[in-house]
Design a protein around this motif. Structure first.
Motif, PDB file in Angstrom:
ATOM      1  N   LEU A   1       0.813  -1.212   0.000  1.00  0.00           N
ATOM      2  CA  LEU A   1       0.000   0.000   0.000  1.00  0.00           C
ATOM      3  C   LEU A   1       0.853   1.272   0.000  1.00  0.00           C
ATOM      4  O   LEU A   1       0.343   2.360  -0.257  1.00  0.00           O
ATOM      5  CB  LEU A   1      -0.970   0.011   1.181  1.00  0.00           C
ATOM      6  N   GLY A   2       2.141   1.138   0.295  1.00  0.00           N
ATOM      7  CA  GLY A   2       3.046   2.272   0.209  1.00  0.00           C
ATOM      8  C   GLY A   2       2.814   3.357   1.239  1.00  0.00           C
ATOM      9  O   GLY A   2       3.238   4.497   1.049  1.00  0.00           O
ATOM     10  N   ASP A   3       2.174   3.006   2.349  1.00  0.00           N
ATOM     11  CA  ASP A   3       1.910   4.007   3.391  1.00  0.00           C
ATOM     12  C   ASP A   3       2.901   3.920   4.543  1.00  0.00           C
ATOM     13  O   ASP A   3       2.697   4.540   5.587  1.00  0.00           O
ATOM     14  CB  ASP A   3       0.478   3.885   3.903  1.00  0.00           C
TER      15      ASP A   3
ATOM     16  N   THR B   1       3.534  -2.340  -6.600  1.00  0.00           N
ATOM     17  CA  THR B   1       2.923  -1.303  -7.420  1.00  0.00           C
ATOM     18  C   THR B   1       4.029  -0.429  -7.990  1.00  0.00           C
ATOM     19  O   THR B   1       5.046  -0.205  -7.345  1.00  0.00           O
ATOM     20  CB  THR B   1       1.951  -0.444  -6.576  1.00  0.00           C
ATOM     21  N   VAL B   2       3.811   0.067  -9.214  1.00  0.00           N
ATOM     22  CA  VAL B   2       4.765   0.947  -9.873  1.00  0.00           C
ATOM     23  C   VAL B   2       4.011   2.181 -10.359  1.00  0.00           C
ATOM     24  O   VAL B   2       2.907   2.064 -10.899  1.00  0.00           O
ATOM     25  CB  VAL B   2       5.466   0.243 -11.056  1.00  0.00           C
TER      26      VAL B   2
ATOM     27  N   SER C   1       8.401   2.648  -7.183  1.00  0.00           N
ATOM     28  CA  SER C   1       7.767   1.367  -6.875  1.00  0.00           C
ATOM     29  C   SER C   1       7.805   1.110  -5.374  1.00  0.00           C
ATOM     30  O   SER C   1       8.593   1.700  -4.649  1.00  0.00           O
ATOM     31  CB  SER C   1       8.468   0.236  -7.635  1.00  0.00           C
ATOM     32  N   TRP C   2       6.935   0.186  -4.946  1.00  0.00           N
ATOM     33  CA  TRP C   2       6.876  -0.184  -3.532  1.00  0.00           C
ATOM     34  C   TRP C   2       6.190  -1.530  -3.394  1.00  0.00           C
ATOM     35  O   TRP C   2       5.512  -2.000  -4.297  1.00  0.00           O
ATOM     36  CB  TRP C   2       6.157   0.878  -2.710  1.00  0.00           C
TER      37      TRP C   2
ATOM     38  N   GLN D   1      12.639   5.033  -5.940  1.00  0.00           N
ATOM     39  CA  GLN D   1      12.813   5.257  -7.371  1.00  0.00           C
ATOM     40  C   GLN D   1      13.439   4.039  -8.040  1.00  0.00           C
ATOM     41  O   GLN D   1      14.373   3.433  -7.513  1.00  0.00           O
ATOM     42  CB  GLN D   1      13.677   6.490  -7.624  1.00  0.00           C
ATOM     43  N   VAL D   2      12.910   3.684  -9.205  1.00  0.00           N
ATOM     44  CA  VAL D   2      13.492   2.622 -10.017  1.00  0.00           C
ATOM     45  C   VAL D   2      14.830   3.141 -10.530  1.00  0.00           C
ATOM     46  O   VAL D   2      14.912   4.250 -11.079  1.00  0.00           O
ATOM     47  CB  VAL D   2      12.549   2.225 -11.173  1.00  0.00           C
TER      48      VAL D   2
END
Length: 184
Positions: free
Chosen positions: A21-23, A51-52, A62-63, A84-85
């Motif tokens: 969820l990237g939180d 996710t990207v 991404s995460w 960052q990729v």
């Protein structure tokens, strides 16, 4: 699940055991939460627990779960916040598969990273993973793409379809069940 809003922020909800969820947490969420520190997003794609996001400046972020290097940051460490990729700029589109990701650059080239057990990275190698993006062999003028469980399909500007990766169920459409490590 993830959504891109009109203010170019990303919101996510659901399972979060792998940071998808990237939180910044591992808490499951029944309502959308904003992906921390991410603005200016123009496209998102979700894979299996990762996710990207494509930002308006052409960078990729991404995460989530990072087995096989699917986040493209050079590691296999779970990331609960966007990273960052590595090594990519000028990107225009993205697609996440089950364990890999592909992205096209403004010059029409295609780049891929993550699991390569079925040749889905498309660089001709048999390396099990690519933790940093590599250019997909022999492709230019990419206009659209889709990433499946263990394969990838792209459309070129000349309206030809190209595909590679796992083919155990004929998903490459070449009349065989042969895995392909480069585009056909």
């Amino acid at each position: 699940s993830a959504a891109l809003t009109s203010d170019r922020t990303v919101w996510a909800w659901g399972s979060n055991n792998m940071g998808q969820l990237g939180d910044g947490t591992s808490l499951q969420r029944q309502a959308p939460v904003r992906v921390a520190g991410l603005n200016g997003v123009v496209a998102i794609t979700t894979g299996a627990a990762h996710t990207v996001a494509l930002k308006s400046n052409g960078t990729l972020w991404s995460w989530g779960y990072n087995s096989s290097g699917r986040l493209g940051d050079g590691t296999v460490t779970i990331k609960r916040n966007a990273v960052q990729v590595v090594g990519l700029s000028g990107m225009t589109s993205i697609a996440a598969g089950f364990l890999h990701t592909v992205a096209s650059k403004s010059n029409g080239t295609l780049w891929a990273w993550g699991s390569n057990n079925n040749g889905q990275v498309g660089d001709g190698s048999t390396a099990s993973m690519r933790k940093i993006a590599v250019q997909v062999s022999g492709l230019a003028n990419v206009t659209a793409m889709a990433a499946g469980r263990f394969h990838t399909v792209i459309l070129k500007s000349d309206r030809t379809l190209w595909t590679w990766g796992g083919n155990d169920e004929g998903q490459l459409g070449d009349g065989t069940l042969i895995q392909r490590n480069t585009p056909i």
